[in-house]
Scaffold this motif. Structure first.
Motif, PDB file in Angstrom:
ATOM      1  N   GLN A   1       0.851  -1.181   0.000  1.00 30.47           N
ATOM      2  CA  GLN A   1       0.000   0.000   0.000  1.00 30.47           C
ATOM      3  C   GLN A   1       0.885   1.228   0.000  1.00 30.47           C
ATOM      4  O   GLN A   1       1.719   1.396   0.898  1.00 30.47           O
ATOM      5  CB  GLN A   1      -0.913   0.002   1.230  1.00 30.47           C
ATOM      6  CG  GLN A   1      -1.791   1.224   1.346  1.00 30.47           C
ATOM      7  CD  GLN A   1      -2.843   1.288   0.258  1.00 30.47           C
ATOM      8  OE1 GLN A   1      -3.459   0.290  -0.086  1.00 30.47           O
ATOM      9  NE2 GLN A   1      -3.062   2.476  -0.289  1.00 30.47           N
ATOM     10  N   MET A   2       0.710   2.066  -1.004  1.00 33.65           N
ATOM     11  CA  MET A   2       1.559   3.242  -1.155  1.00 33.65           C
ATOM     12  C   MET A   2       0.694   4.493  -1.035  1.00 33.65           C
ATOM     13  O   MET A   2      -0.197   4.719  -1.863  1.00 33.65           O
ATOM     14  CB  MET A   2       2.259   3.207  -2.508  1.00 33.65           C
ATOM     15  CG  MET A   2       3.039   1.909  -2.751  1.00 33.65           C
ATOM     16  SD  MET A   2       4.011   1.938  -4.268  1.00 33.65           S
ATOM     17  CE  MET A   2       2.719   2.075  -5.488  1.00 33.65           C
ATOM     18  N   ASN A   3       0.935   5.256  -0.013  1.00 33.95           N
ATOM     19  CA  ASN A   3       0.202   6.497   0.237  1.00 33.95           C
ATOM     20  C   ASN A   3       1.121   7.693   0.110  1.00 33.95           C
ATOM     21  O   ASN A   3       2.347   7.554   0.125  1.00 33.95           O
ATOM     22  CB  ASN A   3      -0.419   6.466   1.633  1.00 33.95           C
ATOM     23  CG  ASN A   3      -1.410   5.341   1.823  1.00 33.95           C
ATOM     24  OD1 ASN A   3      -2.085   4.931   0.876  1.00 33.95           O
ATOM     25  ND2 ASN A   3      -1.514   4.832   3.038  1.00 33.95           N
ATOM     26  N   SER A   4       0.525   8.860  -0.008  1.00 31.03           N
ATOM     27  CA  SER A   4       1.290  10.106  -0.098  1.00 31.03           C
ATOM     28  C   SER A   4       2.392  10.003  -1.139  1.00 31.03           C
ATOM     29  O   SER A   4       3.550  10.363  -0.893  1.00 31.03           O
ATOM     30  CB  SER A   4       1.887  10.460   1.271  1.00 31.03           C
ATOM     31  OG  SER A   4       0.883  10.578   2.247  1.00 31.03           O
ATOM     32  N   LEU A   5       2.018   9.523  -2.293  1.00 28.75           N
ATOM     33  CA  LEU A   5       3.014   9.289  -3.341  1.00 28.75           C
ATOM     34  C   LEU A   5       3.625  10.588  -3.830  1.00 28.75           C
ATOM     35  O   LEU A   5       2.961  11.640  -3.895  1.00 28.75           O
ATOM     36  CB  LEU A   5       2.388   8.518  -4.492  1.00 28.75           C
ATOM     37  CG  LEU A   5       2.191   7.020  -4.199  1.00 28.75           C
ATOM     38  CD1 LEU A   5       1.189   6.410  -5.174  1.00 28.75           C
ATOM     39  CD2 LEU A   5       3.517   6.288  -4.267  1.00 28.75           C
ATOM     40  N   LYS A   6       4.895  10.477  -4.186  1.00 31.98           N
ATOM     41  CA  LYS A   6       5.674  11.611  -4.668  1.00 31.98           C
ATOM     42  C   LYS A   6       6.185  11.307  -6.068  1.00 31.98           C
ATOM     43  O   LYS A   6       6.351  10.137  -6.433  1.00 31.98           O
ATOM     44  CB  LYS A   6       6.865  11.852  -3.742  1.00 31.98           C
ATOM     45  CG  LYS A   6       6.517  12.016  -2.280  1.00 31.98           C
ATOM     46  CD  LYS A   6       7.778  12.115  -1.441  1.00 31.98           C
ATOM     47  CE  LYS A   6       7.466  12.256   0.041  1.00 31.98           C
ATOM     48  NZ  LYS A   6       8.703  12.338   0.863  1.00 31.98           N
ATOM     49  N   PRO A   7       6.484  12.335  -6.831  1.00 32.62           N
ATOM     50  CA  PRO A   7       7.053  12.081  -8.172  1.00 32.62           C
ATOM     51  C   PRO A   7       8.307  11.204  -8.129  1.00 32.62           C
ATOM     52  O   PRO A   7       8.528  10.395  -9.040  1.00 32.62           O
ATOM     53  CB  PRO A   7       7.358  13.478  -8.687  1.00 32.62           C
ATOM     54  CG  PRO A   7       6.344  14.338  -8.019  1.00 32.62           C
ATOM     55  CD  PRO A   7       6.178  13.754  -6.639  1.00 32.62           C
ATOM     56  N   GLU A   8       9.077  11.313  -7.084  1.00 30.46           N
ATOM     57  CA  GLU A   8      10.291  10.497  -6.982  1.00 30.46           C
ATOM     58  C   GLU A   8      10.008   9.028  -6.682  1.00 30.46           C
ATOM     59  O   GLU A   8      10.925   8.204  -6.676  1.00 30.46           O
ATOM     60  CB  GLU A   8      11.251  11.074  -5.935  1.00 30.46           C
ATOM     61  CG  GLU A   8      10.634  11.336  -4.581  1.00 30.46           C
ATOM     62  CD  GLU A   8      10.214  12.800  -4.422  1.00 30.46           C
ATOM     63  OE1 GLU A   8       9.615  13.372  -5.361  1.00 30.46           O
ATOM     64  OE2 GLU A   8      10.467  13.352  -3.328  1.00 30.46           O
ATOM     65  N   ASP A   9       8.760   8.686  -6.445  1.00 31.83           N
ATOM     66  CA  ASP A   9       8.388   7.276  -6.302  1.00 31.83           C
ATOM     67  C   ASP A   9       8.169   6.606  -7.656  1.00 31.83           C
ATOM     68  O   ASP A   9       7.962   5.390  -7.720  1.00 31.83           O
ATOM     69  CB  ASP A   9       7.104   7.137  -5.471  1.00 31.83           C
ATOM     70  CG  ASP A   9       7.283   7.567  -4.031  1.00 31.83           C
ATOM     71  OD1 ASP A   9       6.364   8.236  -3.511  1.00 31.83           O
ATOM     72  OD2 ASP A   9       8.320   7.234  -3.428  1.00 31.83           O
ATOM     73  N   THR A  10       8.212   7.389  -8.708  1.00 28.57           N
ATOM     74  CA  THR A  10       8.033   6.845 -10.048  1.00 28.57           C
ATOM     75  C   THR A  10       9.124   5.831 -10.361  1.00 28.57           C
ATOM     76  O   THR A  10      10.313   6.128 -10.235  1.00 28.57           O
ATOM     77  CB  THR A  10       8.047   7.969 -11.094  1.00 28.57           C
ATOM     78  OG1 THR A  10       6.919   8.824 -10.875  1.00 28.57           O
ATOM     79  CG2 THR A  10       7.993   7.403 -12.508  1.00 28.57           C
ATOM     80  N   ALA A  11       8.711   4.631 -10.731  1.00 24.42           N
ATOM     81  CA  ALA A  11       9.659   3.542 -10.993  1.00 24.42           C
ATOM     82  C   ALA A  11       8.882   2.315 -11.450  1.00 24.42           C
ATOM     83  O   ALA A  11       7.643   2.280 -11.371  1.00 24.42           O
ATOM     84  CB  ALA A  11      10.455   3.202  -9.737  1.00 24.42           C
ATOM     85  N   VAL A  12       9.619   1.324 -11.896  1.00 28.21           N
ATOM     86  CA  VAL A  12       9.054  -0.009 -12.058  1.00 28.21           C
ATOM     87  C   VAL A  12       9.208  -0.728 -10.723  1.00 28.21           C
ATOM     88  O   VAL A  12      10.299  -0.751 -10.152  1.00 28.21           O
ATOM     89  CB  VAL A  12       9.748  -0.794 -13.179  1.00 28.21           C
ATOM     90  CG1 VAL A  12       9.165  -2.199 -13.280  1.00 28.21           C
ATOM     91  CG2 VAL A  12       9.596  -0.062 -14.512  1.00 28.21           C
ATOM     92  N   TYR A  13       8.115  -1.274 -10.249  1.00 28.31           N
ATOM     93  CA  TYR A  13       8.105  -1.966  -8.965  1.00 28.31           C
ATOM     94  C   TYR A  13       8.055  -3.473  -9.190  1.00 28.31           C
ATOM     95  O   TYR A  13       7.251  -3.962  -9.978  1.00 28.31           O
ATOM     96  CB  TYR A  13       6.906  -1.516  -8.129  1.00 28.31           C
ATOM     97  CG  TYR A  13       7.108  -0.155  -7.504  1.00 28.31           C
ATOM     98  CD1 TYR A  13       7.080   0.992  -8.294  1.00 28.31           C
ATOM     99  CD2 TYR A  13       7.338  -0.007  -6.139  1.00 28.31           C
ATOM    100  CE1 TYR A  13       7.290   2.241  -7.743  1.00 28.31           C
ATOM    101  CE2 TYR A  13       7.542   1.244  -5.570  1.00 28.31           C
ATOM    102  CZ  TYR A  13       7.523   2.362  -6.386  1.00 28.31           C
ATOM    103  OH  TYR A  13       7.721   3.605  -5.824  1.00 28.31           O
TER     104      TYR A  13
END
Length: 125
Positions: A85-97
């Motif tokens: 669960q990913m909350n408060s996402l930021k542009p720097e969280d952009t990636a392949v997971y």
């Protein structure tokens, strides 16, 4: 051996939330519930980062400092799934997971033996 499939990625605005899931496909020799599972991410031009891990029972979890307090890893062993669960996402969280399974069930930081194909998460500003 276990084959892993991630789902739940997508495009979200900064501050939003996404929930990723990891499931085993096919007929694994061991159920996913018997593995430690980690979530990783890799952005273009950056090294792969282990963002979260969970033991086979779910009793031990750990997070990278970059996501602590925003991401939560959990598992449902009855359904053989692991979620992020990913909350408060930021542009720097952009990636392949990616999710990965480790044969030592209590070692949440690896080593990891089996990997999924990944799911793209894009956070717009």
């Amino acid at each position: 051996q276990v084959q892993l499939v991630e789902s739940g990625g997508g495009l979200v605005q900064a501050g939003g939330s996404l929930r990723l899931s990891c499931a085993a496909s096919g007929r694994p020799s061991r159920p996913l519930s018997s593995y430690a599972v980690g979530w990783f991410r890799q952005a273009p031009g950056k090294e792969r980062e282990n963002v979260a891990g969970i033991s086979w029972s779910g009793g031990i979890t750990g997070y990278a400092d970059s996501v602590k307090g925003r991401f939560t890893i959990s598992r449902d062993n009855a359904k053989n799934t692991v979620s992020l669960q990913m909350n408060s996402l930021k542009p720097e969280d952009t990636a392949v997971y990616y999710c990965a399974a480790g044969a030592v069930p209590g070692r949440i930081w690896g080593p990891y033996d089996y990997w999924g194909q990944g799911t793209q998460v894009t956070v717009s500003s």
